[in-house]
Enzyme design. Structure first.
Site, PDB file in Angstrom:
ATOM      1  N   HIS A  32      59.183  28.564  41.679  1.00  0.00           N
ATOM      2  CA  HIS A  32      60.402  27.978  41.098  1.00  0.00           C
ATOM      3  C   HIS A  32      60.141  26.499  40.839  1.00  0.00           C
ATOM      4  CE1 HIS A  32      65.098  27.564  41.395  1.00  0.00           C
ATOM      5  NE2 HIS A  32      64.581  26.699  40.537  1.00  0.00           N
ATOM      6  N   HIS A  34      60.411  23.710  37.455  1.00  0.00           N
ATOM      7  CA  HIS A  34      60.690  23.397  36.047  1.00  0.00           C
ATOM      8  C   HIS A  34      59.679  22.353  35.619  1.00  0.00           C
ATOM      9  CE1 HIS A  34      64.662  25.408  36.304  1.00  0.00           C
ATOM     10  NE2 HIS A  34      64.561  25.051  37.567  1.00  0.00           N
ATOM     11  N   HIS A 212      68.534  31.905  37.754  1.00  0.00           N
ATOM     12  CA  HIS A 212      69.154  31.055  38.771  1.00  0.00           C
ATOM     13  C   HIS A 212      70.520  31.655  39.104  1.00  0.00           C
ATOM     14  CE1 HIS A 212      66.122  28.154  37.726  1.00  0.00           C
ATOM     15  NE2 HIS A 212      66.677  27.157  38.383  1.00  0.00           N
ATOM     16  N   GLU A 215      73.229  28.955  43.464  1.00  0.00           N
ATOM     17  CA  GLU A 215      72.798  27.588  43.816  1.00  0.00           C
ATOM     18  C   GLU A 215      74.082  26.801  44.083  1.00  0.00           C
ATOM     19  OE1 GLU A 215      71.035  25.339  40.584  1.00  0.00           O
ATOM     20  OE2 GLU A 215      70.212  23.800  41.935  1.00  0.00           O
ATOM     21  N   ASP A 294      62.383  20.642  40.945  1.00  0.00           N
ATOM     22  CA  ASP A 294      62.139  19.489  40.055  1.00  0.00           C
ATOM     23  C   ASP A 294      61.583  18.351  40.906  1.00  0.00           C
ATOM     24  OD1 ASP A 294      63.571  20.460  37.474  1.00  0.00           O
ATOM     25  OD2 ASP A 294      65.006  20.821  39.077  1.00  0.00           O
TER      26      ASP A 294
HETATM   27  N1  ADE Z   1      67.129  23.049  35.555  1.00  0.00           N
HETATM   28  C1  ADE Z   1      66.240  22.328  36.221  1.00  0.00           C
HETATM   29  N2  ADE Z   1      66.502  22.383  37.541  1.00  0.00           N
HETATM   30  C2  ADE Z   1      67.581  23.181  37.713  1.00  0.00           C
HETATM   31  C3  ADE Z   1      68.314  23.637  38.826  1.00  0.00           C
HETATM   32  N3  ADE Z   1      68.027  23.280  40.072  1.00  0.00           N
HETATM   33  N4  ADE Z   1      69.378  24.419  38.604  1.00  0.00           N
HETATM   34  C4  ADE Z   1      69.698  24.766  37.366  1.00  0.00           C
HETATM   35  N5  ADE Z   1      69.045  24.373  36.290  1.00  0.00           N
HETATM   36  C5  ADE Z   1      67.991  23.580  36.456  1.00  0.00           C
HETATM   37 ZN    ZN Z   2      65.637  25.518  39.276  1.00  0.00          ZN
END
Ligand code: ADE
Ligand code: ZN
Length: 352
Positions: A32, A34, A212, A215, A294
């Site tokens: 996971h 990005h 996703h 969250e 990220d």
């Molecule tokens: N895009 C990049 N990081 C993300 C995250 N944690 N949740 C949703 N979209 C994302």
């Molecule tokens: Zn993510």
């Protein structure tokens, strides 16, 4: 007494150095991540200069100061703004290569990065510029660094399903390099149901499916991902803990959850790492995994995520190795590669 205090401090430092080294050298898998979220401030400035793009920051410390988020949307606003410096194939290559060098440093041996094509095509950057830049770096990493990968294309859920369908159709010519599709961006108010048709189409094209869910959004979004989108992994999924029936379902089916500890604390999904539930979920038998989401925005890559769990929750070697075993099971690597990854992990654990 002063001498004693000094000695304890010294011992503590050695102990923390030892666990840092052990976790850093442990073979790891990232499911996971990005790729746009690996853009470090230094590269942000370099690309802004190279592409003559004006940034709203004057220096790196101003950028770091701006990385204080109170929720997902706060972060997304800055993240999409940062992505505007990516214009040419070389920019996407440099971004991806910098991440892969970090992987080499931290012994991350298999990665399944996400990219967001709509973030770039909506600015006039051609789809192929993005995919070619990323996939050439991934191919070089296989050859030069021994890091295997599977690339996953995410649809932005704040946009329409029509836009996702258009993106999916366009991706058809890159099916050799894109292995799966996912769903990211603003979760609240954009339920999985909105993307039922495009996920069905992607499945028929032969793509792997992830999304996703849970969250910031409720546990019900996780149910929808399972029953309506037919995903093979849930990204995040930590809100499952609110719903005992869902927990049972996730345990019975060993549905993987790609959890991102540092991200969850930065985006205030948990108020502190001490309250993170990942290790409770692991010990209950869920297929949870550790990931960095990220890393440039959230304070660390894979090693830092494991270290944060160890510092705040006390991570045993057995828990760390079960987390990685889960990642290998959950990965889309081919069977032969999975076996290699299991062997790497087992020999590391038994030789310690
Ligand atoms: N895009 C990049 N990081 C993300 C995250 N944690 N949740 C949703 N979209 C994302
Ligand atoms: Zn993510």
């Amino acid at each position: 007494p002063r001498l004693c205090l000094g000695r304890d401090f010294f011992l503590e430092k050695i102990m923390s150095e030892i666990s840092h080294n052990w976790l850093n050298s442990l073979p790891k898998i990232e499911l996971h991540l990005h790729i746009e979220g690996t853009l470090e401030p230094e590269l942000l400035f370099k690309l802004a200069k190279r592409n003559s793009i004006q940034l709203p920051f004057n220096n790196i410390s101003e950028v770091k100061e701006a990385y204080q988020f109170s929720n997902l949307q706060d972060f997304l606003d800055i993240y999409y703004q940062g992505a505007k410096v990516l214009l040419h194939k070389q920019d996407f290559y440099d971004l991806t290569w910098a991440y892969l060098l970090k992987c080499q440093e931290q012994n991350v041996v298999h990665v399944e990065p996400f990219f967001d094509p709509q973030t770039h095509t909506s600015r006039g950057v051609p789809f192929e510029t993005v995919v070619n830049g990323i996939s050439e770096a991934l191919a070089d990493a296989k050859e030069k660094l021994g890091i295997s990968s599977r690339l996953i294309m995410c649809f932005l859920r704040h946009l329409s399903e029509e836009s996702a369908i258009e993106t999916l159709k366009f991706s058809g010519q890159f099916m050799g390099v894109i292995y799966g599709v996912g769903l990211d961006s603003a979760e609240m108010g954009n339920p999985p149901e909105k993307f039922q048709n495009v996920f069905n189409m992607a499945k028929n094209m032969g793509y792997k499916l992830v999304a996703h869910a849970g969250e910031e959004g409720p546990a019900s979004y996780i149910w929808s991902c399972l029953d309506i989108l037919n995903v093979q992994r849930i990204d995040h999924g930590i809100r499952a803990i609110d719903d005992p029936d869902l927990m049972l379902r996730l345990i019975e089916t060993q549905m993987p959850l790609t959890v991102c500890p540092l991200s969850n604390v930065k985006l205030r999904v948990f108020d502190s790492m001490k309250n993170h539930t990942i290790l409770d979920m692991l010990d209950l038998g869920l297929c949870v995994t550790v990931n960095s989401d990220d890393p440039s925005y959230f304070g660390g890559y894979m090693t830092e995520n494991f270290l944060a769990l160890d510092d705040s929750l006390g991570l045993s070697k057995d828990q760390a190795s079960r987390l990685i075993k889960n990642s290998i099971d959950a990965s889309f690597a081919e069977e032969g590669r999975k076996q290699e990854l299991f062997n790497l992990l087992n020999s590391y654990i038994t030789n310690q």
